[in-house]
Design a protein around this motif. Sequence first.
Motif, PDB file in Angstrom:
ATOM      1  N   TYR A   1      53.103 -52.018  -8.101  1.00 41.48           N
ATOM      2  CA  TYR A   1      52.084 -52.692  -8.896  1.00 41.48           C
ATOM      3  C   TYR A   1      52.553 -54.101  -9.282  1.00 41.48           C
ATOM      4  O   TYR A   1      51.799 -55.074  -9.235  1.00 41.48           O
ATOM      5  N   GLN A   2      53.809 -54.200  -9.672  1.00 41.26           N
ATOM      6  CA  GLN A   2      54.334 -55.471 -10.165  1.00 41.26           C
ATOM      7  C   GLN A   2      54.371 -56.519  -9.066  1.00 41.26           C
ATOM      8  O   GLN A   2      54.041 -57.682  -9.295  1.00 41.26           O
ATOM      9  N   HIS A   3      54.763 -56.108  -7.858  1.00 41.53           N
ATOM     10  CA  HIS A   3      54.948 -57.086  -6.791  1.00 41.53           C
ATOM     11  C   HIS A   3      53.719 -57.274  -5.912  1.00 41.53           C
ATOM     12  O   HIS A   3      53.455 -58.386  -5.467  1.00 41.53           O
ATOM     13  N   MET A   4      53.012 -56.131  -5.630  1.00 39.52           N
ATOM     14  CA  MET A   4      51.930 -56.270  -4.647  1.00 39.52           C
ATOM     15  C   MET A   4      50.621 -55.666  -5.076  1.00 39.52           C
ATOM     16  O   MET A   4      49.683 -55.735  -4.318  1.00 39.52           O
ATOM     17  N   GLY A   5      50.374 -55.112  -6.153  1.00 37.40           N
ATOM     18  CA  GLY A   5      49.245 -54.284  -6.518  1.00 37.40           C
ATOM     19  C   GLY A   5      48.054 -54.326  -5.587  1.00 37.40           C
ATOM     20  O   GLY A   5      47.649 -55.371  -5.097  1.00 37.40           O
ATOM     21  N   LEU A   6      47.487 -53.153  -5.308  1.00 39.26           N
ATOM     22  CA  LEU A   6      46.389 -53.071  -4.338  1.00 39.26           C
ATOM     23  C   LEU A   6      45.225 -53.970  -4.718  1.00 39.26           C
ATOM     24  O   LEU A   6      44.519 -54.486  -3.864  1.00 39.26           O
ATOM     25  N   ARG A   7      45.011 -54.143  -5.984  1.00 40.92           N
ATOM     26  CA  ARG A   7      43.921 -55.014  -6.405  1.00 40.92           C
ATOM     27  C   ARG A   7      44.411 -56.415  -6.752  1.00 40.92           C
ATOM     28  O   ARG A   7      43.657 -57.224  -7.268  1.00 40.92           O
TER      29      ARG A   7
ATOM     30  N   ASN B   1      51.463 -42.054   2.735  1.00 37.54           N
ATOM     31  CA  ASN B   1      51.102 -42.450   4.102  1.00 37.54           C
ATOM     32  C   ASN B   1      49.760 -43.156   4.136  1.00 37.54           C
ATOM     33  O   ASN B   1      49.547 -44.085   4.927  1.00 37.54           O
ATOM     34  N   LEU B   2      48.811 -42.697   3.278  1.00 36.86           N
ATOM     35  CA  LEU B   2      47.503 -43.343   3.209  1.00 36.86           C
ATOM     36  C   LEU B   2      47.652 -44.810   2.758  1.00 36.86           C
ATOM     37  O   LEU B   2      46.991 -45.709   3.309  1.00 36.86           O
ATOM     38  N   ILE B   3      48.512 -45.043   1.778  1.00 36.77           N
ATOM     39  CA  ILE B   3      48.767 -46.416   1.320  1.00 36.77           C
ATOM     40  C   ILE B   3      49.399 -47.228   2.436  1.00 36.77           C
ATOM     41  O   ILE B   3      49.056 -48.398   2.661  1.00 36.77           O
TER      42      ILE B   3
ATOM     43  N   VAL C   1      37.888 -57.827   9.893  1.00 38.37           N
ATOM     44  CA  VAL C   1      38.920 -58.383   9.010  1.00 38.37           C
ATOM     45  C   VAL C   1      38.802 -57.858   7.596  1.00 38.37           C
ATOM     46  O   VAL C   1      39.706 -58.042   6.779  1.00 38.37           O
ATOM     47  N   LYS C   2      37.693 -57.199   7.268  1.00 37.60           N
ATOM     48  CA  LYS C   2      37.529 -56.647   5.929  1.00 37.60           C
ATOM     49  C   LYS C   2      38.059 -55.219   5.895  1.00 37.60           C
ATOM     50  O   LYS C   2      37.733 -54.404   6.752  1.00 37.60           O
ATOM     51  N   ILE C   3      38.877 -54.936   4.877  1.00 40.95           N
ATOM     52  CA  ILE C   3      39.548 -53.644   4.760  1.00 40.95           C
ATOM     53  C   ILE C   3      38.980 -52.902   3.558  1.00 40.95           C
ATOM     54  O   ILE C   3      38.789 -53.479   2.476  1.00 40.95           O
ATOM     55  N   ASP C   4      38.729 -51.580   3.749  1.00 38.40           N
ATOM     56  CA  ASP C   4      38.262 -50.731   2.656  1.00 38.40           C
ATOM     57  C   ASP C   4      39.476 -50.268   1.850  1.00 38.40           C
ATOM     58  O   ASP C   4      40.315 -49.496   2.333  1.00 38.40           O
ATOM     59  N   ASP C   5      39.574 -50.735   0.573  1.00 41.03           N
ATOM     60  CA  ASP C   5      40.718 -50.418  -0.269  1.00 41.03           C
ATOM     61  C   ASP C   5      40.545 -49.135  -1.075  1.00 41.03           C
ATOM     62  O   ASP C   5      41.502 -48.672  -1.697  1.00 41.03           O
ATOM     63  N   LEU C   6      39.326 -48.568  -1.102  1.00 40.72           N
ATOM     64  CA  LEU C   6      39.055 -47.460  -2.029  1.00 40.72           C
ATOM     65  C   LEU C   6      39.934 -46.246  -1.762  1.00 40.72           C
ATOM     66  O   LEU C   6      40.490 -45.658  -2.707  1.00 40.72           O
ATOM     67  N   PRO C   7      40.083 -45.777  -0.512  1.00 39.62           N
ATOM     68  CA  PRO C   7      40.959 -44.605  -0.310  1.00 39.62           C
ATOM     69  C   PRO C   7      42.402 -44.854  -0.766  1.00 39.62           C
ATOM     70  O   PRO C   7      43.009 -44.008  -1.424  1.00 39.62           O
ATOM     71  N   ALA C   8      42.936 -46.019  -0.429  1.00 41.17           N
ATOM     72  CA  ALA C   8      44.308 -46.327  -0.848  1.00 41.17           C
ATOM     73  C   ALA C   8      44.405 -46.469  -2.356  1.00 41.17           C
ATOM     74  O   ALA C   8      45.405 -46.073  -2.970  1.00 41.17           O
ATOM     75  N   ASP C   9      43.367 -47.018  -2.973  1.00 36.77           N
ATOM     76  CA  ASP C   9      43.367 -47.165  -4.421  1.00 36.77           C
ATOM     77  C   ASP C   9      43.371 -45.802  -5.101  1.00 36.77           C
ATOM     78  O   ASP C   9      44.092 -45.560  -6.078  1.00 36.77           O
ATOM     79  N   ALA C  10      42.540 -44.885  -4.561  1.00 36.69           N
ATOM     80  CA  ALA C  10      42.487 -43.533  -5.127  1.00 36.69           C
ATOM     81  C   ALA C  10      43.833 -42.823  -4.938  1.00 36.69           C
ATOM     82  O   ALA C  10      44.311 -42.107  -5.832  1.00 36.69           O
ATOM     83  N   ALA C  11      44.471 -43.025  -3.786  1.00 35.70           N
ATOM     84  CA  ALA C  11      45.780 -42.423  -3.544  1.00 35.70           C
ATOM     85  C   ALA C  11      46.812 -42.954  -4.539  1.00 35.70           C
ATOM     86  O   ALA C  11      47.644 -42.201  -5.068  1.00 35.70           O
ATOM     87  N   MET C  12      46.754 -44.237  -4.816  1.00 32.75           N
ATOM     88  CA  MET C  12      47.682 -44.810  -5.772  1.00 32.75           C
ATOM     89  C   MET C  12      47.475 -44.212  -7.157  1.00 32.75           C
ATOM     90  O   MET C  12      48.434 -43.904  -7.875  1.00 32.75           O
ATOM     91  N   ARG C  13      46.230 -44.058  -7.558  1.00 33.91           N
ATOM     92  CA  ARG C  13      45.933 -43.474  -8.877  1.00 33.91           C
ATOM     93  C   ARG C  13      46.458 -42.036  -8.976  1.00 33.91           C
ATOM     94  O   ARG C  13      46.996 -41.621 -10.004  1.00 33.91           O
ATOM     95  N   ARG C  14      46.265 -41.264  -7.860  1.00 34.29           N
ATOM     96  CA  ARG C  14      46.758 -39.888  -7.877  1.00 34.29           C
ATOM     97  C   ARG C  14      48.288 -39.859  -7.982  1.00 34.29           C
ATOM     98  O   ARG C  14      48.862 -39.029  -8.697  1.00 34.29           O
ATOM     99  N   LEU C  15      48.935 -40.755  -7.269  1.00 30.92           N
ATOM    100  CA  LEU C  15      50.394 -40.793  -7.330  1.00 30.92           C
ATOM    101  C   LEU C  15      50.879 -41.141  -8.735  1.00 30.92           C
ATOM    102  O   LEU C  15      51.840 -40.552  -9.250  1.00 30.92           O
TER     103      LEU C  15
END
Length: 819
Positions: A275-281, A348-350, A385-399
Motif C-alpha cells: 500500500y505504501q509503495h504501490m497501492g492498487l488505487r 496470484n490474482l494481484i 490498455v485499460k485494466i480492470d482493477d476490481l478483482p485485484a482490489d477485492a483480493a487485496m481487501r480480503r488479504l
Amino acid sequence: MRYLESLPFRVKLMLIWLVPMIGVFWFVLFGVFEKLTLIENMELVNKISHLTEQTSLLIHEIQKERGMSSGFLGSGGHDFSEELLSQRELTDEKYQTFYNLLFKLQEDHAYSGIHDYYQTITADFNHTAWIRTQTDQHTIPFDDVIDFYSNLINRLLKIFNLLSDLSPTVHIANLIYNYHIFLHGKELAGMERAMIVNMLASQRFGPGMYRRYKETVAEQEALFKMFRTMAEDEIRHVYDAAMQDGSIAQVEQMRGQIFNRGYDSSLYALLGQMYQHMGLRGIYHSVKNLLIRGSHYGDSEALLDPHEQQEHYKEQFYTHYNNIINIVKQIQELPTDELVAEQRRDVNLILENVEAYRQSVDVIIALQNQGKRLHEIDQDRAAGVKIDDLPADAAMRRLVASSLAGSFNIDPHRWFQAITAKINQLQKVDRFLSRDLVQHGKELNRQAWEGFFGYLVFCLLVVLVSLGFGLFMVQQLRNKTKRMIDLHRKISHGDYSARIRLTDENAQDELDLLALSMNDMLDSLETVMQQREQLLHSLDAKVTERTQELIAKIRELKATRNELIASEKMAALGRLVAGIAHEINTPVGVAYAATTQMGEECLAMQRMFQQDEVDVDALLASITIVDEASKLIARNLERAAELIQSFKRASSDQSSEAIRDFRVVEVVRDVQLSLRHLFKKSQIEIRLECPEGLWLAGAPGHLQQILTNLLLNSLIHGFAEGTRSGTIMIRIALYRQNLELIYSDDGAGMTEEVRTQAFEPFFTTNRRAGGSGLGLYICYNLIVSQLRGSVMLTSVPERGVCFICRWPVVVKREGGMSP
C-alpha cells in the motif's frame, strides 16, 4: 615617572594607600555586578518557571488534540469530528496565553536561548494549520500526524534545558531533571492514547505499530518508576495518590486486552508496504494516468520531446513494477501457517493484475511509436490498455482482513475517556510540580535580593573601616617622616648635633629604628663623607682609563671589520676575474687552434702555387677550410669580446658604487656568467624569473654583490661544495615601488639556531674550511643599512632556504623594449 618623583611624601603615602582601596572598590563593584547578574538570572528563572506552568497546560491540550486526530483518521472521519473542533479551540487558547508570555519574555531578556526557543516554537505552530487541514481532508498519513504533534511537544519540553542552564543549585537542577522525566512519561501516555485510538478506530495495528506500542508502554512505565524513585517525599505522596484513581486500573485492563489480541503479522506488514509503495488505487492508476495523459499534467516532463517522455514514463513504471514483484515474492515465500491456500490465490490474482499492467504499458509505448496520440490510445478499446482493477482490489481487501488480529472489543471513545482520565490525574501531579518549581523560583529570587542587600551593607562597612584605618595610618607615617625630614634639614645646614627624639621608647617600629640608626650615623658622617670623596676621585680616574681603552678597542675592531669586508669584496672580485678568465680561455683557445689550422692551409696553398700544375679540387678544399676557420675565429673572438664586456661591467660595478641605468636581467646574467665555472661541474640548476625590460637607476654592484654571496652560500653550505644536486630559484619583480628579490634553494637548509645567527658578522659553520662569516652579513648590511630595505630568512633542515629581500628603487622602464 618624573611627575611621581616630584610629589610630596604625603601624597605618595596616599597613593600607596589608594592602590589597595582601588582593589577594595573593584572587589565591591565586581561583587555588586555579580549579585545583580545573579538577581537577573533568578528573575529569568522565576519567569521561565511561570512559563513552564503554561507550557505544561499547552502540552496537555496538544496531547488531547493528537489523540482525537489519530482517532479521527483511524475511523475515516466518523469518530471525534465534533470533539476535535472543540479541542482545537482549547489548544489555540492555551497557545495564545503561552505565546504572549513567551513573546514578552524574549523581548525583556537578551538571553540567546530564549530567542532561539521562541523562533523554533513559532515556526512549529505556524505549521499547525496545514497539518489540521490535511487531517480534515484525510490526505496525511497517521504516522506523520503523530510525529508532528510529538515533535512539537518535545520542542516545548526544551524549556527545561533553559532552566537547567540557569539553575544555580544542584537541588533545583535535580528538581528540573525529575520534572522533565515526569513530563516525558506523561507525553508517552499521550502518545499511547493517540496510537490506540487510531488502532481501535480502524481495528488494526499499522505496520510496525504494535511493536512501537509495546516499546512506548515499557518506556512510559520505566520513566514513571524512575520519577517516583528520584522524587521527594511530598511529591511521591501526590503521585501515589493520583495513581489510586479508578481510571488507572481501567487503562491497565484495556491494555491487557490489546496485548492479548494484538500481534505483528508478517503478511500484514508486507501488504502495508505494498500500500505504501504501490497501492492498487494509487501507484497503478497514477502511472497509467502519466502514460496516457502525461502531456496534460506534467510540468518539467511536458517540456520533453515525445520519445524522451516515453522513456521517462516507461522507466518510472518499471521502477514501481519491480517493487511490486519483490513484495509479492516475499509474500509467496511465507510459511503455510502464515499464508494459507486461499490467501495464495489472492496473491496470484494481484500478481496477474500487475502483469496485465506491464503488458498494457508495452502496448502503449508501441502505439505511440506508430504515431498514435495519447487520447486515441486511451479511447481505443481494441488496444486493451485499460485494466480492470476490481478483482485485484477485492483480493487485496480480503488479504488485509485475513491478516488482522481480529476485534479488540474496545470502543474508541471508551478508551479515550479512560486514558484521558489517567492523563488528567497525571496532570494534577504536573500542576503540583509546576507550582513547586514556581515556588522555588520565587524563593531563589527572594534569596538573591536578600543576598544583594546584605552584600551591599557588608561592603559599605568594609569601605568605611578601610578608609578610616588607612587615613589614620597615613597620618602616623607622615608625622614620623616629617621628623626625619626636619633632622635632614638641620644636618644640611651643618647642625650635626641634631637628633630625633622618640615619643615612646618602648613602642618602636621600622621608622623609629631608622631614626635611631640615623642618630648613630651622625657621629661618623664627616669621616664617611671624606672617604666618599676619595673613592669618587679614584673611580673617576679608573673610568677615564677604561673608557680610553674601550675606544681604542672599538676603533681597532671597526678597522678590522672594514678590512675583512673589503677583503671579502676583493675576494668576490677575484672570483669574478677567475670565472671570466676561465670562460674566455675556451673561445680564445678555439680561435688560436683555428688560426693555426688556417696558417697550415695557407702554406699548403703556397706550395701548391709553386708547382707547375695546380690541383683545383685541393685548392678549393683548402679555401673552404680557411673560410670555415676564419668564421670560427670570428665567432669565438666575438664570444670573447662579449665575455670581456661582461667582465668590464661586472668588475666595474662590484669595485665601485657608481650610479647608472642598468637592466636587471643583464646584471643577474653577468653574475651567473662570472660564477659559471664554479657551478659547471655540479648538478645544480639555476632558474631565473625576471622581466626582460626592467630598467633601474642605481648601483648595479649592490645587486651583484648580494647575488654573488647568496649563490656562493648555497654552493658551499646548501649543496656541500657542489657534491649535492638541487635547484636554485631566483625571482625578481617590482613590489610597491620596491625591488623584490626572492632567492631560494632546496639544499641542506639551516637549523633554527643557525638561522637566528645567520646575519651576524663572523658567524660561520664552515670555519675549518676558511669561511669568514661575512657573506650573509654583507648582504644584510647592503640591503638594510645602505639600500634601506628589509631581509627575511626562512629555512627548514634538509628542505632548503628562502631569502625575501626588498629595497626601494628608481624604475626607469618596466616591460617592453630596452631603452
